[in-house]
Design a protein around this motif. Structure first.
Motif, short mmCIF file in Angstrom:
data_model
loop_
_atom_site.label_atom_id
_atom_site.label_comp_id
_atom_site.label_asym_id
_atom_site.label_seq_id
_atom_site.Cartn_x
_atom_site.Cartn_y
_atom_site.Cartn_z
N LEU B 46 24.28 -166.67 -28.51
CA LEU B 46 24.23 -166.34 -29.93
C LEU B 46 22.77 -166.23 -30.37
CD1 LEU B 46 25.91 -166.20 -32.71
CD2 LEU B 46 25.26 -168.61 -32.95
N GLY B 47 22.46 -165.22 -31.18
CA GLY B 47 21.14 -165.11 -31.78
C GLY B 47 20.02 -165.00 -30.77
N THR B 48 18.82 -165.44 -31.18
CA THR B 48 17.64 -165.25 -30.34
C THR B 48 16.94 -166.55 -29.97
OG1 THR B 48 16.31 -164.97 -32.32
CG2 THR B 48 17.15 -162.95 -31.30
N VAL B 49 17.48 -167.68 -30.43
CA VAL B 49 16.81 -168.96 -30.17
C VAL B 49 17.76 -169.89 -29.43
CG1 VAL B 49 15.74 -171.00 -31.22
CG2 VAL B 49 15.41 -168.75 -32.27
N THR B 50 17.27 -170.52 -28.36
CA THR B 50 18.06 -171.54 -27.67
C THR B 50 17.26 -172.84 -27.60
OG1 THR B 50 19.32 -169.98 -26.33
CG2 THR B 50 19.08 -172.20 -25.45
N LEU B 51 17.86 -173.91 -28.11
CA LEU B 51 17.27 -175.23 -27.92
C LEU B 51 17.99 -175.89 -26.75
CD1 LEU B 51 17.11 -176.72 -31.56
CD2 LEU B 51 15.49 -175.20 -30.42
N LEU B 52 17.20 -176.38 -25.78
CA LEU B 52 17.76 -177.21 -24.71
C LEU B 52 17.30 -178.63 -24.98
CD1 LEU B 52 17.24 -175.03 -21.51
CD2 LEU B 52 19.39 -175.51 -22.72
N TYR B 53 18.24 -179.57 -24.86
CA TYR B 53 17.92 -180.93 -25.28
C TYR B 53 18.42 -181.95 -24.27
CZ TYR B 53 17.85 -185.14 -28.20
OH TYR B 53 17.62 -186.40 -28.68
N VAL B 54 17.51 -182.80 -23.83
CA VAL B 54 17.87 -183.95 -23.00
C VAL B 54 17.32 -185.20 -23.69
CG1 VAL B 54 17.97 -182.77 -20.78
CG2 VAL B 54 15.77 -183.65 -21.61
N THR B 55 17.94 -186.35 -23.44
CA THR B 55 17.43 -187.56 -24.08
C THR B 55 17.84 -188.82 -23.32
OG1 THR B 55 17.17 -188.71 -26.19
CG2 THR B 55 19.39 -187.92 -25.65
N ASP B 56 17.11 -189.89 -23.56
CA ASP B 56 17.44 -191.21 -23.00
C ASP B 56 17.72 -191.16 -21.50
OD1 ASP B 56 17.77 -193.18 -25.50
OD2 ASP B 56 18.47 -191.19 -26.07
N ILE B 57 16.88 -190.42 -20.79
CA ILE B 57 17.04 -190.29 -19.34
C ILE B 57 16.71 -191.62 -18.64
CG2 ILE B 57 16.04 -189.15 -17.30
CD1 ILE B 57 15.98 -186.56 -18.99
N HIS B 58 15.93 -192.45 -19.30
CA HIS B 58 15.57 -193.77 -18.78
C HIS B 58 15.06 -193.70 -17.34
CE1 HIS B 58 16.18 -196.47 -22.12
NE2 HIS B 58 17.24 -195.76 -22.46
N LEU B 144 13.46 -173.30 -26.07
CA LEU B 144 12.61 -174.45 -26.36
C LEU B 144 13.27 -175.66 -25.70
CD1 LEU B 144 10.10 -174.91 -28.18
CD2 LEU B 144 11.67 -175.46 -30.05
N LEU B 145 12.48 -176.43 -24.93
CA LEU B 145 13.02 -177.61 -24.24
C LEU B 145 12.47 -178.88 -24.90
CD1 LEU B 145 14.58 -178.99 -21.91
CD2 LEU B 145 12.49 -178.75 -20.52
N LEU B 146 13.39 -179.74 -25.35
CA LEU B 146 12.98 -180.93 -26.09
C LEU B 146 13.59 -182.18 -25.47
CD1 LEU B 146 13.56 -179.36 -29.62
CD2 LEU B 146 11.35 -179.68 -28.47
N ASP B 147 12.84 -183.30 -25.58
CA ASP B 147 13.31 -184.59 -25.05
C ASP B 147 13.28 -185.61 -26.18
OD1 ASP B 147 13.51 -186.36 -22.26
OD2 ASP B 147 12.54 -187.41 -23.90
N GLY B 148 14.37 -186.36 -26.30
CA GLY B 148 14.52 -187.30 -27.41
C GLY B 148 13.96 -188.69 -27.17
N SER B 325 22.93 -189.84 -22.18
CA SER B 325 21.82 -190.58 -21.59
C SER B 325 21.80 -190.41 -20.07
CB SER B 325 21.95 -192.07 -21.93
OG SER B 325 23.15 -192.58 -21.37
N HIS B 326 20.75 -190.93 -19.45
CA HIS B 326 20.63 -191.05 -18.00
C HIS B 326 20.70 -189.71 -17.24
CE1 HIS B 326 21.57 -195.13 -19.32
NE2 HIS B 326 20.97 -195.54 -18.23
N GLY B 327 20.41 -188.62 -17.94
CA GLY B 327 20.44 -187.30 -17.29
C GLY B 327 21.84 -186.77 -17.05
N LYS B 328 22.85 -187.38 -17.70
CA LYS B 328 24.23 -186.94 -17.49
C LYS B 328 24.52 -185.59 -18.16
CE LYS B 328 27.85 -189.70 -17.85
NZ LYS B 328 28.76 -190.74 -18.38
#
Lengths: 109, 565, 154
Positions: B46-58, B144-148, B325-328
């Motif tokens: 959809l559209g022209t922007v993609t956010l990829l998001y990972v978080t709490d990979i610990h 755009l790749l972001l980490d929480g 979390s944890h890269g799941k």
């Protein structure tokens, strides 16, 4: 041992007429509240800065009465609306009668 | 809360699968539902922007098991609504088939059987493959790749390298921006050093120096993707200086700072942002409240509380993403921008099934390289378990029970206290326990296991205080984490009460006697936030216990009686 | 590996006392103020005059990071002209040994009736703020600040 009370002030050196500036101040002081006891159980006597006064060209613009609840090394910030060039005088008044003074110039134009 | 359209998107993968016949027919169900890499990455763009998001990979570089909570109670407005639902209720809400791959990834029951079927999740080489696939499909200029945050802590290698392993991995992934929480436990100097040097932005609008109240970090960064300006505002865990040792960053103060955040949003719009994203380590409930109070946020990428949800939660015009979390999981959010505004979003929580996804060769090599100096140590066998060892859940986890038992035995204590951390890998019955497993549950920069005397009154005060951090009805007064784990002592907890009156019926388990307020007890614990805590590191305490204990068998723990839920 | 049990050290005792709250901030058996003490202070200043809500923005953390240093920012809505300005703002705490925290006297020259300071809080308690306008009107606001032992974060 009480440390020497050294005031520090941050404010812009220049401002436009009518501009609102923030003035931030700090002073080193233990602000002994009078509510603590030493290891022998004796109450440590109160010794705080009880008042802070800011004046511009000799006229008081802001005052604060501080109680023992104020933290050590007190920070006080407030605002001032620049009108004319001149000099701030900041005065901290200690329980023991000492006064600590800082002066800062402000150019308005 | 969740619109029907998002619902259908979220569950598209699940609904395409056979609704299984439950646990009795697992083999058949699993065979039908095994996902392929193509299933995982399938997405109608959809559209022209993609956010990829990972978080709490610990700091988990390798595939692992991580069991989601069976108890995740919400209070106040969060009571009974996602993410505060679990197992059957969660599957019903998100329309996940029992026994399906998604059910395994997102719920806790029947974990052992499903884990043996579906295998491990995560691994940074698999995460790299998914990110690479999306970049290839969309083009680098749209993604755009972001980490929480909570990226740098949680493993022996990250502890030994002071997060250098994760910094290299995230740099290689071409991370655009991150925020922090556990990151701060490497100390102010190290955090600043990485933030200044790394190729990604370390954002925090809510950290100030406590002398002059000046910002410590860049608050936000403007990116341009797919022809649109995207403002990313960073939010560190507002309670970092309370939840973790303040002496490690003595000149910094945190807080939610709603008004400053509103200013950041307004300035972003004034600077031409079509999309305003809050990259937030507030925790889900705090973000849900904040979304109602701060105007103009299009997206909140939530973190900290480790919730994973296969759909978006909408609050007014703001969508909230919870990416686990944890890269799941890797979250993908496509955004359509029209007239410099968000016109539509489409979301998928991509589960990182390690067996289904081919490892990215370059990342695989990098992970091997950063682990190599420690590989021998990590593989060292310490013990064995016959029970499922997990951590997540509000009151106790079996892995925490092992740690509590270790402290009682090795520190000769009557009572033990273990923090309610939400991170740490899960082990299956029959697994060997290696040094890597021991440290995945304990690797922190303030590991000392103290032994001391506490009165019954002090113990009650600690339990009350921690309970208030979890069950205060206003999320702004919560601190995150789960209830402190207790060994050797039972108690009752009424979560509907207020601070000071939630805890009752404290009992010393061994003697069966009530805990007396004025009596002193020998207590062992770890992760104290106080400077100069004395005692051996918790990993040595745990390892010593495991070496002697033989195969670990954990009996059901009924020592905490919960009411008021 | 055998771990030696260590005797309780003085440092550990202090650590525990710190964990158990901020009791060390105040001397033992020293009484704390309460809501009534704050009400009495306000009555001393303004009698039974009506306190209105609104106009005051009191910014304190929901949870104090350090009970010894809790930032408090007060801002009162006012044009701050010679005929209409904020004269005084008093801040009280209802769970400290003494209820008074700070009293500000503003002038129209301030341009904005706002000030920040840092205070000590002995325990979880309410902060009460009273603003007196140049026309004599009084406004008040109250906020709770939690003081916690911390730790155990996820």
């Amino acid at each position: 041992m009480a440390t020497a009370s050294i005031p520090r002030v941050r404010l812009p050196a220049q401002a436009k007429p009518g501009e609102l500036i923030e003035i931030k101040t700090l002073i080193s002081h233990e602000m002994e509240s009078g509510q603590r006891r030493d290891s022998a159980g004796k109450v440590i006597p109160r010794k705080i800065i009880k008042q802070f006064v800011a004046a511009f060209n000799g006229k008081t613009v802001f005052e604060a009465d501080w109680h023992p609840a104020i933290s050590a090394n007190p920070y006080q910030s407030f605002f001032y609306k620049a009108a004319e060039s001149g000099e701030f005088t900041f005065t901290w008044k200690d329980d023991d009668g000492s006064e600590y003074v800082a002066k800062n110039k402000l150019t308005v134009g | 809360m969740i619109s029907r359209r998002e619902f259908l998107q979220a569950t598209a993968a699940a609904s395409a699968l056979t609704v299984g016949g439950g646990v009795g027919q697992l083999g058949r169900v699993a065979a039908q539902q095994r996902l392929t890499q193509a299933d995982i990455t399938r997405f109608d763009p959809l559209g022209t922007v993609t956010l990829l998001y990972v978080t709490d990979i610990h700091a988990q570089l390798m595939p692992l098991h991580f069991r989601e909570p069976s108890i995740n109670l919400g209070v106040g407005e969060a009571r009974g609504v996602p993410p505060h639902i679990s197992d059957a209720e969660f599957r019903k809400y998100f329309k996940l088939a029992t026994g399906s791959a998604e059910a395994f990834a997102l719920t806790s029951d029947d974990f052992v059987a499903l884990a043996r079927n579906y295998g491990r999740m995560g691994g940074m080489d698999r995460v790299a493959t998914l990110i690479g696939a999306v970049r290839a499909e969309r083009g680098d200029d749209k993604v755009l790749l972001l980490d929480g945050g909570d990226n740098w802590q949680g493993s022996w290698t990250s502890l030994q390298t002071r997060a250098q392993d994760m910094v290299e991995v995230m740099s290689a992934l071409r991370l655009d921006a991150m925020v922090g929480h556990w990151e701060f436990t490497y100390g102010a100097e190290r955090v600043k050093e990485i933030a200044d040097k790394a190729p990604f932005a370390f954002l925090a609008q809510n950290v100030r120096d406590n002398e002059w109240q000046e910002p410590v970090f860049e608050a936000r960064k403007m990116f341009e993707r797919g022809g649109a300006k995207i403002a990313v505002i960073g939010q560190a865990l507002p309670r970092t200086a309370i939840a973790n040792p303040r002496w490690m960053f003595p000149k910094w103060e945190f807080g939610i700072r709603e008004e400053d955040l509103q200013k950041q949003v307004d300035e972003s719009r004034a600077a031409g942002a079509a999309v305003v994203v809050l990259l937030s380590h507030n925790g889900f409930d705090v973000d849900r409240k904040l979304a109602r109070r701060v105007k103009g946020l299009d997206v909140i990428l939530t973190a900290h509380t480790h919730d994973a949800m296969p759909g978006l939660i909408r609050v007014g015009d703001t969508v909230l993403v919870a990416s686990g979390s944890h890269g799941k999981f890797v979250s993908r959010l496509d955004i359509e921008v029209k007239d410099k505004k968000v016109a539509g979003v489409r979301f998928k929580l991509m589960p990182v099934f390690s067996d289904a996804i081919a490892p990215d060769p370059a990342m695989k090599a990098l992970v091997e390289r950063v682990r190599a100096p420690f590989a021998k140590d990590l593989a060292r066998p310490i013990g064995k378990t016959d029970s499922l060892l997990y951590r997540r859940g509000n009151f106790n986890g079996t892995f925490d029970d092992v740690i509590c038992h270790a402290m009682l035995a090795e520190r000769d204590a009557e009572i033990s206290l273990s923090p309610g951390f939400r991170w740490g890998a899960t082990l299956l019955p029959g697994d060997a326990i290696t040094w890597e497993d021991v440290t995945n549950a304990t690797a922190i920069t303030y590991p000392n296991c103290y032994r001391s005397q506490m009165t019954g009154a002090q113990l009650k005060e600690i339990l009350e205080d921690v309970a208030d951090n979890i069950f205060h009805p206003d999320p702004y007064f919560q601190g995150g984490g789960d209830m402190v784990r207790v060994g050797g002592m039972g108690y009752a907890l009424d979560i509907s009460k207020s601070v000071g009156s939630r805890v009752s019926g404290m009992v010393h388990l061994k003697s069966g006697k009530p805990i007396e307020a004025a009596k002193s007890y020998t207590v062992a614990g770890w992760a104290s936030v106080n400077e100069n805590t004395q005692g051996p590191p918790i990993w040595d305490v745990l390892a010593a216990h495991l070496a002697k204990a033989g195969a670990i068998r954990i009996e059901p723990n009924n020592s905490v009686k919960v009411t008021g839920a | 590996m055998v771990l030696k049990s260590v005797e309780k050290t003085r440092r550990e005792t202090l650590t525990l006392a710190a964990m158990a709250g901020l009791a060390l901030l105040i001397a033992p058996r020293m009484s704390l103020a309460d809501e009534a003490a704050v009400a009495a202070e306000i009555k001393k200043l303004y009698g039974d005059k009506k306190l209105e809500s609104g106009k005051i923005k009191l910014d304190v953390p929901e949870i104090a990071e350090n009970g010894l240093v809790v930032p408090i920012n007060v801002e009162v809505e006012s044009p701050m002209t010679d005929s209409n300005y904020v004269k005084t703002v008093h801040v009280f705490a209802d769970g400290n040994p003494l209820p008074g925290v700070v009293s500000y006297r503003f002038t129209p020259a301030c341009g904005k009736a706002a000030a920040s300071i840092r205070m000590r809080l002995a325990q979880t308690q309410n902060i009460v703020c009273i603003a007196e306008m140049s026309n004599g009107a009084l406004h008040s606001v109250k906020a709770n600040v939690k003081v916690t032992i911390g730790g155990c974060g996820g």
